[in-house]
Design an enzyme around this catalytic site. Structure first.
Site, PDB file in Angstrom:
ATOM      1  N   HIS A  62       0.850  -1.199   0.000  1.00 46.32           N
ATOM      2  CA  HIS A  62       0.000   0.000   0.000  1.00 46.32           C
ATOM      3  C   HIS A  62       0.892   1.258   0.000  1.00 46.32           C
ATOM      4  O   HIS A  62       0.883   2.047   0.953  1.00 46.32           O
ATOM      5  CB  HIS A  62      -0.865  -0.050   1.265  1.00 46.32           C
ATOM      6  CG  HIS A  62      -1.979   0.942   1.338  1.00 46.32           C
ATOM      7  ND1 HIS A  62      -1.800   2.303   1.330  1.00 46.32           N
ATOM      8  CD2 HIS A  62      -3.318   0.772   1.450  1.00 46.32           C
ATOM      9  CE1 HIS A  62      -2.968   2.909   1.417  1.00 46.32           C
ATOM     10  NE2 HIS A  62      -3.892   2.015   1.485  1.00 46.32           N
TER      11      HIS A  62
ATOM     12  N   GLU B 126      -0.726   1.711  -5.199  1.00 49.09           N
ATOM     13  CA  GLU B 126      -0.647   0.443  -4.480  1.00 49.09           C
ATOM     14  C   GLU B 126      -0.701  -0.724  -5.453  1.00 49.09           C
ATOM     15  O   GLU B 126      -1.370  -0.633  -6.492  1.00 49.09           O
ATOM     16  CB  GLU B 126      -1.810   0.365  -3.489  1.00 49.09           C
ATOM     17  CG  GLU B 126      -1.914   1.574  -2.581  1.00 49.09           C
ATOM     18  CD  GLU B 126      -3.302   1.753  -1.982  1.00 49.09           C
ATOM     19  OE1 GLU B 126      -3.740   2.892  -1.813  1.00 49.09           O
ATOM     20  OE2 GLU B 126      -3.961   0.738  -1.675  1.00 49.09           O
TER      21      GLU B 126
HETATM   22  O1  TA6 Z   1      -6.128   1.922  -0.527  1.00 50.29           O
HETATM   23  C1  TA6 Z   1      -7.025   2.992  -0.375  1.00 50.29           C
HETATM   24  C2  TA6 Z   1      -7.752   2.811   0.950  1.00 50.29           C
HETATM   25  O2  TA6 Z   1      -8.495   1.635   0.982  1.00 50.29           O
HETATM   26  C3  TA6 Z   1      -8.607   4.059   1.167  1.00 50.29           C
HETATM   27  O3  TA6 Z   1      -9.981   3.779   1.040  1.00 50.29           O
HETATM   28  C4  TA6 Z   1      -8.223   4.511   2.578  1.00 50.29           C
HETATM   29  O4  TA6 Z   1      -9.052   3.902   3.524  1.00 50.29           O
HETATM   30  C5  TA6 Z   1      -6.770   4.025   2.630  1.00 50.29           C
HETATM   31  O5  TA6 Z   1      -6.801   2.749   2.029  1.00 50.29           O
HETATM   32  C6  TA6 Z   1      -6.133   4.046   3.988  1.00 50.29           C
HETATM   33  O6  TA6 Z   1      -6.701   3.059   4.822  1.00 50.29           O
HETATM   34  P1  TA6 Z   1      -6.184   3.024   6.364  1.00 50.29           P
HETATM   35  O7  TA6 Z   1      -6.881   1.862   6.998  1.00 50.29           O
HETATM   36  O8  TA6 Z   1      -4.691   2.838   6.316  1.00 50.29           O
HETATM   37  O9  TA6 Z   1      -6.554   4.367   6.930  1.00 50.29           O
END
Ligand code: TA6
Length: 300
Positions: A166, A270
């Site tokens: 991510h 990601e």
């Molecule tokens: O990858 C994008 C995502 O799923 C967004 O929707 C946002 O929630 C981000 O990940 C961050 O998630 P987190 O749980 O690390 O705050």
């Protein structure tokens, strides 16, 4: 703990252990070119990558937690076995688990390598009743950083999972950023009830919250930071999907571990299988790799 890690896995000038933020142990890999990367054992979380020029290429929030039970905000969270929300904690438990060092080395071509491992525990089995092994291999060269994430089914029953890197890339101004390589790909828009559409733009630009899962994409993506005349190339193998995310103003304000204005200086690109679950049978393994390479001074 740091002394024991250094004694067992340290390599002079190349692999060094230290206490990081809030005393969490981290390992720094340093390449002969001066390139450097920091990896916290907490979540096997890469928090920093500076190529030989010394420029920081990953975003790390100034408001990030550094606590055993919280994810670090920035760098490369390792997402497993669940991407997003669901029966498990958001984005799974790998990013808040204590990983171990499995190996360190300097290869014959000078690449500096570290491998971290996570296996199921009673705590993980209580959440997700499967026996697994995750291995993250990190390899640093002068202008590139490679991460290979291997998932192994150690158990006797099939299991489904997501495995995702991510990645938070640092940018100087999100309004001067483009992401290329996704034109013609179908995306799932997480902000419009998972509406599926085809990306028609040769370059994605940002002027609002963006949260899209691009499905079965080409394996080479480029993030262009016009303000810094910088390109970060992202080349993936065994990772079908890409998420492009920027929280923009309102969501940034709602995130306690993220500065209100930090949306301006980051973009997530990601890699992994976010659009659908992959399945491993007993004894099977699967590897997904992403290689980041950076060039500055380009006429982007
Ligand atoms: O990858 C994008 C995502 O799923 C967004 O929707 C946002 O929630 C981000 O990940 C961050 O998630 P987190 O749980 O690390 O705050």
């Amino acid at each position: 703990m740091i002394e024991a890690l250094q004694a067992q896995w340290g390599i002079p000038t190349a692999v060094t252990f230290a206490e990081g933020r809030n005393g969490l142990p981290l390992v720094t890999l340093t390449h002969a070119s001066g390139a450097r990367t920091d990896i916290y054992l907490h979540g096997a979380h890469v928090t920093s990558w500076a190529a030989g020029t010394g420029e920081e290429l990953f975003f790390l929030s100034q408001a990030s937690h550094f606590a055993p039970d919280r994810p670090i905000r920035g760098g490369i969270p390792v997402i497993f076995p669940q991407f997003g929300g669901g029966l498990l904690p958001q984005h799974g438990f790998a990013r808040t688990s204590a990983w171990k060092i499995q190996n360190t080395a300097v290869a014959c071509d000078g690449a500096v390598q570290a491998e971290l491992v996570l296996e199921d525990t009673a705590a993980s089995r209580a959440l997700w009743p499967h026996l697994f092994r995750l291995q993250l291999a990190v390899e640093l060269r002068d202008t590139s950083l490679a991460l290979a994430l291997q998932v192994t089914n150690r158990g006797t029953s099939v299991f489904p999972y997501h495995a995702v890197l991510h990645t938070y890339l640092a940018v100087s101004d999100i309004r001067m950023v483009g992401v290329r390589g996704l034109q013609g790909t179908t995306y799932i828009d997480s902000l419009r009830d998972d509406l599926r559409e085809v990306e028609t733009r040769p370059e994605i630009r940002f002027a609002e919250e963006t949260d899209r899962i691009y499905v079965n994409t080409p394996d080479a993506i480029v993030m262009r930071d016009e303000s810094r005349s910088r390109e970060v190339r992202i080349v993936k193998t065994g990772m079908p999907d890409v998420v492009v995310w920027n929280p923009w103003i309102d969501k940034a304000r709602r995130m306690v571990d993220f500065g209100d204005d930090e949306y301006r200086t980051m973009v997530c690109v990601e890699t992994g299988n976010m659009a659908g679950l992959q399945v491993l049978r007993p004894g099977e393994s699967r590897v997904g790799q992403t290689v980041f390479s950076a060039e500055t001074g380009k006429c982007v």
